[in-house]
Write a protein that holds these residues in place. Structure first.
Motif, PDB file in Angstrom:
ATOM      1  N   THR A  38       3.270   1.238   9.718  1.00 47.75           N
ATOM      2  CA  THR A  38       4.145   0.174   9.211  1.00 47.75           C
ATOM      3  C   THR A  38       5.419   0.098  10.027  1.00 47.75           C
ATOM      4  OG1 THR A  38       3.258   0.474   6.988  1.00 47.75           O
ATOM      5  CG2 THR A  38       5.345  -0.692   7.166  1.00 47.75           C
ATOM      6  N   ASP A  39       5.994   1.240  10.365  1.00 44.70           N
ATOM      7  CA  ASP A  39       7.197   1.259  11.188  1.00 44.70           C
ATOM      8  C   ASP A  39       6.924   0.654  12.563  1.00 44.70           C
ATOM      9  OD1 ASP A  39       9.959   2.025  11.683  1.00 44.70           O
ATOM     10  OD2 ASP A  39       9.124   3.572  13.005  1.00 44.70           O
ATOM     11  N   PHE A  40       5.822   1.058  13.181  1.00 47.14           N
ATOM     12  CA  PHE A  40       5.456   0.502  14.484  1.00 47.14           C
ATOM     13  C   PHE A  40       5.246  -1.003  14.398  1.00 47.14           C
ATOM     14  CE2 PHE A  40       1.825  -1.056  16.948  1.00 47.14           C
ATOM     15  CZ  PHE A  40       2.368  -1.008  18.223  1.00 47.14           C
ATOM     16  N   PHE A  41       4.496  -1.438  13.397  1.00 44.73           N
ATOM     17  CA  PHE A  41       4.174  -2.855  13.291  1.00 44.73           C
ATOM     18  C   PHE A  41       5.420  -3.690  12.997  1.00 44.73           C
ATOM     19  CE2 PHE A  41       2.358  -6.722  11.502  1.00 44.73           C
ATOM     20  CZ  PHE A  41       1.348  -6.968  12.420  1.00 44.73           C
ATOM     21  N   ALA A  42       6.323  -3.180  12.164  1.00 44.62           N
ATOM     22  CA  ALA A  42       7.554  -3.913  11.861  1.00 44.62           C
ATOM     23  C   ALA A  42       8.409  -4.072  13.112  1.00 44.62           C
ATOM     24  CB  ALA A  42       8.340  -3.198  10.762  1.00 44.62           C
ATOM     25  N   ARG A  43       8.489  -3.034  13.926  1.00 40.23           N
ATOM     26  CA  ARG A  43       9.258  -3.127  15.170  1.00 40.23           C
ATOM     27  C   ARG A  43       8.601  -4.102  16.150  1.00 40.23           C
ATOM     28  NH1 ARG A  43      13.060   1.117  15.666  1.00 40.23           N
ATOM     29  NH2 ARG A  43      12.852   2.587  13.954  1.00 40.23           N
ATOM     30  N   ALA A  68      -1.886  12.380   3.658  1.00 38.01           N
ATOM     31  CA  ALA A  68      -2.383  12.036   4.998  1.00 38.01           C
ATOM     32  C   ALA A  68      -2.391  10.521   5.228  1.00 38.01           C
ATOM     33  CB  ALA A  68      -3.762  12.646   5.222  1.00 38.01           C
ATOM     34  N   PRO A  69      -2.968   9.719   4.328  1.00 40.59           N
ATOM     35  CA  PRO A  69      -2.883   8.272   4.559  1.00 40.59           C
ATOM     36  C   PRO A  69      -1.467   7.734   4.440  1.00 40.59           C
ATOM     37  CG  PRO A  69      -4.398   8.740   2.743  1.00 40.59           C
ATOM     38  CD  PRO A  69      -3.811  10.036   3.193  1.00 40.59           C
ATOM     39  N   TRP A  70      -0.656   8.373   3.594  1.00 37.84           N
ATOM     40  CA  TRP A  70       0.724   7.930   3.406  1.00 37.84           C
ATOM     41  C   TRP A  70       1.519   8.092   4.696  1.00 37.84           C
ATOM     42  CZ3 TRP A  70       5.169  10.747   0.628  1.00 37.84           C
ATOM     43  CH2 TRP A  70       6.149   9.828   0.243  1.00 37.84           C
ATOM     44  N   ILE A  71       1.332   9.213   5.378  1.00 36.37           N
ATOM     45  CA  ILE A  71       2.028   9.447   6.652  1.00 36.37           C
ATOM     46  C   ILE A  71       1.544   8.462   7.697  1.00 36.37           C
ATOM     47  CG2 ILE A  71       2.276  11.103   8.545  1.00 36.37           C
ATOM     48  CD1 ILE A  71       2.248  13.309   6.390  1.00 36.37           C
ATOM     49  N   LEU A  94       0.827  -1.209   0.000  1.00 39.55           N
ATOM     50  CA  LEU A  94       0.000   0.000   0.000  1.00 39.55           C
ATOM     51  C   LEU A  94       0.862   1.260   0.000  1.00 39.55           C
ATOM     52  CD1 LEU A  94      -2.873  -1.022   2.441  1.00 39.55           C
ATOM     53  CD2 LEU A  94      -2.996  -0.736  -0.039  1.00 39.55           C
ATOM     54  N   GLN A  95       1.990   1.221   0.692  1.00 41.15           N
ATOM     55  CA  GLN A  95       2.897   2.364   0.659  1.00 41.15           C
ATOM     56  C   GLN A  95       3.434   2.602  -0.750  1.00 41.15           C
ATOM     57  OE1 GLN A  95       5.775   1.434   3.783  1.00 41.15           O
ATOM     58  NE2 GLN A  95       5.132   3.305   4.816  1.00 41.15           N
ATOM     59  N   VAL A  96       3.764   1.539  -1.442  1.00 44.67           N
ATOM     60  CA  VAL A  96       4.251   1.678  -2.817  1.00 44.67           C
ATOM     61  C   VAL A  96       3.150   2.240  -3.707  1.00 44.67           C
ATOM     62  CG1 VAL A  96       5.010   0.377  -4.840  1.00 44.67           C
ATOM     63  CG2 VAL A  96       6.020  -0.095  -2.614  1.00 44.67           C
ATOM     64  N   GLU A  97       1.934   1.758  -3.543  1.00 44.36           N
ATOM     65  CA  GLU A  97       0.825   2.270  -4.347  1.00 44.36           C
ATOM     66  C   GLU A  97       0.594   3.755  -4.100  1.00 44.36           C
ATOM     67  OE1 GLU A  97      -1.179   1.070  -6.799  1.00 44.36           O
ATOM     68  OE2 GLU A  97       0.147  -0.658  -6.833  1.00 44.36           O
ATOM     69  N   LEU A  98       0.661   4.181  -2.831  1.00 46.92           N
ATOM     70  CA  LEU A  98       0.495   5.600  -2.539  1.00 46.92           C
ATOM     71  C   LEU A  98       1.651   6.426  -3.101  1.00 46.92           C
ATOM     72  CD1 LEU A  98      -1.012   5.571   1.051  1.00 46.92           C
ATOM     73  CD2 LEU A  98      -2.108   6.338  -1.047  1.00 46.92           C
ATOM     74  N   SER A  99       2.829   5.859  -3.143  1.00 45.00           N
ATOM     75  CA  SER A  99       3.961   6.559  -3.758  1.00 45.00           C
ATOM     76  C   SER A  99       3.735   6.751  -5.254  1.00 45.00           C
ATOM     77  CB  SER A  99       5.255   5.779  -3.529  1.00 45.00           C
ATOM     78  OG  SER A  99       5.579   5.729  -2.175  1.00 45.00           O
ATOM     79  N   VAL A 100       3.151   5.752  -5.891  1.00 52.66           N
ATOM     80  CA  VAL A 100       2.844   5.866  -7.320  1.00 52.66           C
ATOM     81  C   VAL A 100       1.771   6.936  -7.543  1.00 52.66           C
ATOM     82  CG1 VAL A 100       1.824   4.636  -9.286  1.00 52.66           C
ATOM     83  CG2 VAL A 100       3.544   3.516  -7.862  1.00 52.66           C
TER      84      VAL A 100
END
Length: 168
Positions: free
Chosen positions: A121-126, A112-115, A70-76
């Protein structure tokens, strides 16, 4: 305001089509690789083959892959938005101030959704790495207790070994 939201949704829909569902192959390949490696490594077995941790291992891994996609899609989508932003300034005679504000509102709907997604994602990965470390620690703790040799700093050694492996 509603036209800006509609533009944002159109940009997102134009970047994601049903033919792009090939990305589901990536988690399947990762799962196969993880299953194969977990047969060989005790540290992988502690997390991926344990009934206690399997929901976190496989479910959390799938959630991470989806969040990253989803992060990649929002970057696109943001990259596609930049085209309109650049055109606005290159052909400023053909645009009005309302076009400028509409593009800023669209930018807000994209960023806003990207942030939020990036922070989550950072929280969940940690958290995922921490759960993996817990699984490794609980797996190796009985083995360390049953050793006949005295090992200096054994509790710290277990934590550091688990941390180093989980951060790979």
């Amino acid at each position: 305001f509603t036209s800006a939201l509609g533009t944002t949704l159109e940009m997102f829909a134009s970047t994601f089509t049903l033919s792009d569902l090939w990305f589901l192959l990536i988690p399947l390949m990762l799962a196969a690789l993880t299953w194969y490696c977990s047969r060989k490594s005790g540290m992988m077995q502690a997390f991926f083959r344990s009934h206690e941790w399997s929901l976190w291992a496989w479910g959390g891994g799938l959630v991470l892959v989806i969040l990253l996609y989803l992060q990649v899609e929002l970057s696109v989508v943001l990259n596609n938005w930049r085209e309109g932003w650049g055109n606005l300034f290159q052909n400023s005679k053909n645009h009005t101030v309302d076009d400028f504000w509409q593009l800023l509102i669209v930018f807000g709907f994209i960023v806003a959704p990207w942030i939020f997604l990036g922070a989550f994602t950072d929280f969940f990965a940690r958290h995922y790495a921490f759960r993996w470390r817990m699984a490794i620690t609980f797996n190796y703790l009985p083995r360390w207790r049953n050793t006949t040799q005295k090992i200096e700093g054994e509790s710290q050694r277990i934590q550091e070994d688990a941390m180093n492996f989980a951060e790979i």
